[in-house]
Each structure stands twice: as C-alpha cells, then as structure tokens.
Design an enzyme around this catalytic site. Structure first.
Site, PDB file in Angstrom:
ATOM      1  CB  SER A 166       1.647  -7.479  -7.659  1.00  0.00           C
ATOM      2  OG  SER A 166       2.470  -8.240  -6.818  1.00  0.00           O
ATOM      3  CG  ASN A 224       3.499  -0.997   1.050  1.00  0.00           C
ATOM      4  OD1 ASN A 224       4.315  -1.897   0.968  1.00  0.00           O
ATOM      5  ND2 ASN A 224       3.055  -0.329  -0.015  1.00  0.00           N
ATOM      6  CE  LYS A 257       3.099 -11.701   0.063  1.00  0.00           C
ATOM      7  NZ  LYS A 257       2.806 -10.269   0.227  1.00  0.00           N
ATOM      8  CB  CYS A 283      10.079  -3.028  -5.085  1.00  0.00           C
ATOM      9  SG  CYS A 283       9.580  -3.106  -3.360  1.00  0.00           S
ATOM     10  CB  ILE A 310       3.445   4.843 -11.384  1.00  0.00           C
ATOM     11  CG1 ILE A 310       2.265   5.265 -10.518  1.00  0.00           C
ATOM     12  CG2 ILE A 310       3.590   5.786 -12.577  1.00  0.00           C
ATOM     13  CD1 ILE A 310       2.375   6.637  -9.880  1.00  0.00           C
TER      14      ILE A 310
END
Length: 303
Positions: A21, A69, A45, A131, A192
């Site tokens: 993703s 990112n 996504k 995230c 991970i």
C-alpha cells in the site's frame, strides 16, 4: 515447474508477490505497464473514514539506499473508494485485493473496516496501526500492545474477512505487540512499515521535508524487516506478510525463509514500475537454482 501458490489466511494467491500500500495506488497507474493480474494480489492505497489531503509539500527526501516519505495518507475517503475506485478496479484486476485501512480513533478503524468488509473484491483487511507520518493517531496505536489489541478487537467485531494488522518497526519489542494482536483475534500480521527517518538540507539549515520526519523505506531497511518477520513468525501461529526493502526474487525467498507467507514490495515500485512483474518472472528461476519445487515449503524453514 515450480509451484508459486501460497495460502494467506484462507485466501489462495497464485504467487506470494504483493505490491505494498502507498506504492501502487489503486493499480490504475501500473495496468498500462503490464498485466497486473499476474500479481498474487495488491494492497491498495491507504484508506481512511474521511478524505484526506495529506501533509504539506515537500513530502519526499532521497537517501542512500532508500527514501523518506511523509505523504500523510492522502486519499479520497472510504465512501469514494467504494463508489468509484473498486468498481473501476474490477474492470482491470480480476482477483481479490487487500484493503489497507488507517484511522485516528478505534471508531474510525472499525467503521472503515465494516464498510470495506462488505465489498466482494476485498479479500483481506490490512489494518495499518503503524503510519509514522500522521499526527494524532496511527503510530500511537501500533507502539502499544494494549492499543493495538483494542483496535484489533474492535475491527474483528464488525468484520467477517481475514484481518491482518500492519505493525510499526519503531518499537523495542515487536513480538509483544504482534502477540497481543493475535490474542485479540488478528488473522495475520503484516510487517514492517517504514522506519522513522529525517534528512536535513545543510545549505538552508532546515529539514528537507515539510513534516520534518517521515517514513524511511527501501533496500536499507531489508535486514531489519527480515529480523522482525523472523521473530514474529516464530512467536505467533498466524501467517505473516513480510514487507520492507524487498526488490528482488532472492529477497522474496529470504523473507519467506524467515517466516513470511507472502511478501509485499514497496519502494521498489516507485523506482521501477516493472519491479513486481520482474520479481514474479525471476522467482521460478531462483527457486529451481535452490531446488525448491513448492515455494510454500520454504515458509519459516530457518530455525
């Protein structure tokens, strides 16, 4: 002929290669490069309950053997994904997909998963509690066993499809968190996600990306990913999807020997849009060199 098929919590994949993703969108950008139906599946996504614009730019920083990112989960929201992206996807991808889901509260996770669980095209729900790019949610859930378990239980209450919890490597004890998720009902673990990193523009004396820090991915994180997959696969009985720095067929084999039942390819897709196609083509060749007749036989062979 080498048998590349694997079973992922009841979902049979023709091969273990799955674009990760955040690196494959909804498949649209890649379908014109090659027939993406050769993939085992793909994780689309990251989707949240509400639409998100994401973090301010610049969002990307180059690194040696990798990248950072801080996109910030930019996505159109779950309702748009159900009404538009999934129907369009059905036209060009004819296998079950993996729905990657993020949230900022337990209720967010549960509601988004409940909605996507109803979709025929979705084979697995991949719940991202890891995230590191978004303030106020993600990472805090994935760095605490109790919080990760709470999300897992909430999602399992409202879903019927296999639930994989995607964990953060930015912790001291990955096994305790993985086991907490398993005990709470998770059908699998994905790991991970990115490591937390930073670059500084030494000329201007400020961080390269607007968010200051972001997710570090690419070849450099591969040994960390292999280590964590190995630890979790040995400690848990549920299947593991390995992810992190995978860019070749040999990497896939190594990750599976560590204990992964399927392997996600992330940053490599951003460098080479044919990365997953090339890996799938190379896998039988590398397996034959190693005397592997069925790739599922090597899952977790390393003691």
């Amino acid at each position: 002929m080498v048998d590349l098929s694997v079973n992922l919590a009841g979902l049979k994949l023709d091969n273990p290669v799955v674009p990760a993703s955040g690196t494959f969108g909804f498949g649209k950008e890649f379908k014109d490069y090659y027939d993406i139906n050769i993939l085992g599946s793909f994780s689309f996504k990251g989707t949240t309950r509400e639409a998100r614009f994401g973090n301010p730019t610049p969002r990307i920083a180059e690194c040696k053997n990798g990248m950072i990112n801080a996109v910030g989960l930019q996505n159109p929201g779950v309702e748009h994904v159900i009404k538009h992206e999934l129907p369009e996807m059905k036209e060009y991808f004819h296998k079950k997909v993996i729905a990657n889901i993020s949230g900022f509260s337990v209720e967010d996770y549960a509601e988004t998963c409940r909605l996507l669980d109803k979709e025929e095209q979705v084979g697995i729900l991949e719940v991202n509690v890891s995230c590191p790019n978004v303030h106020g949610g993600g990472m805090s859930f994935g760095t605490n066993p109790d919080s990760a378990a709470e999300v897992t239980r909430a999602v399992k209450k409202v879903t019927t499809k296999p639930v994989f919890i995607k964990l953060s490597p930015n912790v001291t004890d990955i096994v305790s968190i993985a086991k907490a998720c398993e005990d709470a009902g998770a059908d699998g673990i994905c790991l991970i996600n990115t490591l937390l990193g930073m670059r500084i523009d030494i000329k201007n004396r400020k961080p390269v990306i607007a968010n200051k820090m972001g997710g570090f991915s690419g070849d450099a994180v591969f040994p960390v990913a292999v280590r964590m997959v190995y630890q979790v696969a040995k400690a848990c009985s549920v299947p593991v999807m390995g992810c992190g720095g995978v860019s070749s067929a040999k990497d896939v084999i190594e990750m599976m020997m560590a204990g992964a039942s399927a392997v996600q390819v992330g940053a490599a897709n951003l460098v080479n849009p044919y990365a997953c196609r090339d890996i799938i083509n190379e896998l039988p060749v590398e397996c034959e060199k190693l005397g592997i007749e069925r790739i599922s036989d090597i899952i977790g062979v390393v003691e």
